[in-house]
Design an enzyme around this catalytic site. Sequence first.
Site, PDB file in Angstrom:
ATOM      1  N   ASN A  62     -16.682 -48.490   2.259  1.00  0.00           N
ATOM      2  CA  ASN A  62     -17.034 -48.792   0.873  1.00  0.00           C
ATOM      3  C   ASN A  62     -17.156 -50.309   0.744  1.00  0.00           C
ATOM      4  OD1 ASN A  62     -17.213 -49.094  -1.875  1.00  0.00           O
ATOM      5  ND2 ASN A  62     -15.142 -48.368  -2.328  1.00  0.00           N
ATOM      6  N   PHE A  63     -18.396 -50.786   0.657  1.00  0.00           N
ATOM      7  CA  PHE A  63     -18.612 -52.240   0.605  1.00  0.00           C
ATOM      8  C   PHE A  63     -18.216 -52.850  -0.737  1.00  0.00           C
ATOM      9  CE2 PHE A  63     -22.354 -52.712   3.901  1.00  0.00           C
ATOM     10  CZ  PHE A  63     -21.506 -52.280   4.899  1.00  0.00           C
ATOM     11  N   LYS A  64     -18.127 -52.017  -1.772  1.00  0.00           N
ATOM     12  CA  LYS A  64     -17.879 -52.526  -3.131  1.00  0.00           C
ATOM     13  C   LYS A  64     -18.941 -53.587  -3.458  1.00  0.00           C
ATOM     14  CE  LYS A  64     -13.090 -51.346  -2.478  1.00  0.00           C
ATOM     15  NZ  LYS A  64     -11.724 -51.485  -2.908  1.00  0.00           N
ATOM     16  N   SER A  97      -6.144 -50.111   1.935  1.00  0.00           N
ATOM     17  CA  SER A  97      -5.709 -51.053   2.981  1.00  0.00           C
ATOM     18  C   SER A  97      -5.610 -50.419   4.364  1.00  0.00           C
ATOM     19  CB  SER A  97      -4.398 -51.732   2.591  1.00  0.00           C
ATOM     20  OG  SER A  97      -4.604 -52.533   1.440  1.00  0.00           O
ATOM     21  N   HIS A 140     -13.858 -43.432  -8.174  1.00  0.00           N
ATOM     22  CA  HIS A 140     -13.093 -44.531  -7.576  1.00  0.00           C
ATOM     23  C   HIS A 140     -12.261 -45.226  -8.652  1.00  0.00           C
ATOM     24  CE1 HIS A 140     -12.021 -48.226  -5.554  1.00  0.00           C
ATOM     25  NE2 HIS A 140     -12.266 -47.595  -4.422  1.00  0.00           N
ATOM     26  N   GLU A 143      -6.448 -42.314  -2.763  1.00  0.00           N
ATOM     27  CA  GLU A 143      -6.356 -43.771  -2.674  1.00  0.00           C
ATOM     28  C   GLU A 143      -5.366 -44.287  -3.721  1.00  0.00           C
ATOM     29  OE1 GLU A 143     -10.163 -45.577  -0.905  1.00  0.00           O
ATOM     30  OE2 GLU A 143     -10.536 -45.252  -3.024  1.00  0.00           O
TER      31      GLU A 143
HETATM   32  P1  PGA Z   1      -9.389 -51.304   0.689  1.00  0.00           P
HETATM   33  O1  PGA Z   1     -10.302 -50.430  -0.307  1.00  0.00           O
HETATM   34  O2  PGA Z   1      -9.555 -50.715   2.065  1.00  0.00           O
HETATM   35  O3  PGA Z   1      -9.891 -52.698   0.574  1.00  0.00           O
HETATM   36  O4  PGA Z   1      -7.988 -51.157   0.206  1.00  0.00           O
HETATM   37  C1  PGA Z   1     -10.386 -49.040  -0.184  1.00  0.00           C
HETATM   38  C2  PGA Z   1     -11.195 -48.460  -1.317  1.00  0.00           C
HETATM   39  O5  PGA Z   1     -11.076 -48.932  -2.459  1.00  0.00           O
HETATM   40  O6  PGA Z   1     -11.972 -47.515  -1.126  1.00  0.00           O
END
Ligand code: PGA
Length: 239
Positions: A6-8, A197, A90, A159
């Site tokens: 997930n690049f966000k 994370s 999300h 998550e």
């Molecule tokens: P992160 O994000 O690996 O940076 O914690 C995971 C996500 O929000 O899908």
Amino acid sequence: MIVAANFKLNHTRKTTTQYLEALNFFLDSYEHSCDIRVYPPSSALQEIKPFTDVTIGAQNFYPSNGGAFTGEIGEAQLEEFNIKSVLIGHSERRTLLKENQDFIAKKYEYAASKDWDIIYCIGEPQEVRNLGFETILEYLLAQLDGIDLNNEKLVIAYEPIWAIGSGKSAQTKDIKQVLDALKNELRFNIPLLYGGSVNLQNVVQIASLSSCDGVLVGSASCEVSTFCDLIKKIESIIK
Ligand code: PGA
């Protein structure tokens, strides 16, 4: 096993293209069985060539084929690039973008009616975690209100919000407790991912849990070389 990036709000169209080229180059010469998915920003969506094993998906969409929805993208814009995979629910969209459960259920219904692959995210905030396991489970199940779980294309990603982007993943025993409970409460064969994370240090321990069917990775997916190493680590437990 599913490995999803997930690049966000990271990467541009140009750097996403470079990333996908590097990822495909790696996968071409690396025997693998993972289902690999990449969710770039909307402006970087692109049709992936048919001979690769990577699925490109959308981080967001509006549940419509078109219309007066300023700033949104919908079915027509996804179809242009043959996108049939989406993230829904999300926590960043639930909290920062104020998507409520009714709207999330509408998005889900729309995506399900199109037979798209769905990674549906749930997760509790720290305040809820402090209240103990029964409350956590209740909270997570409420995030599935209005969601038809009899959908072969559904994958659920657990998550915990406090673990996302914090550099501190949940402890393996806590992840196991939640994923085991979800397997029991829901249709047993819905694939369950963990996100929050995930990194090169913790991925093997997490993905080795019997109730874990893969990972959704944010920060550690930004560098293509790290994402390739994550894939290798997961493949090492499958092989
Ligand atoms: P992160 O994000 O690996 O940076 O914690 C995971 C996500 O929000 O899908």
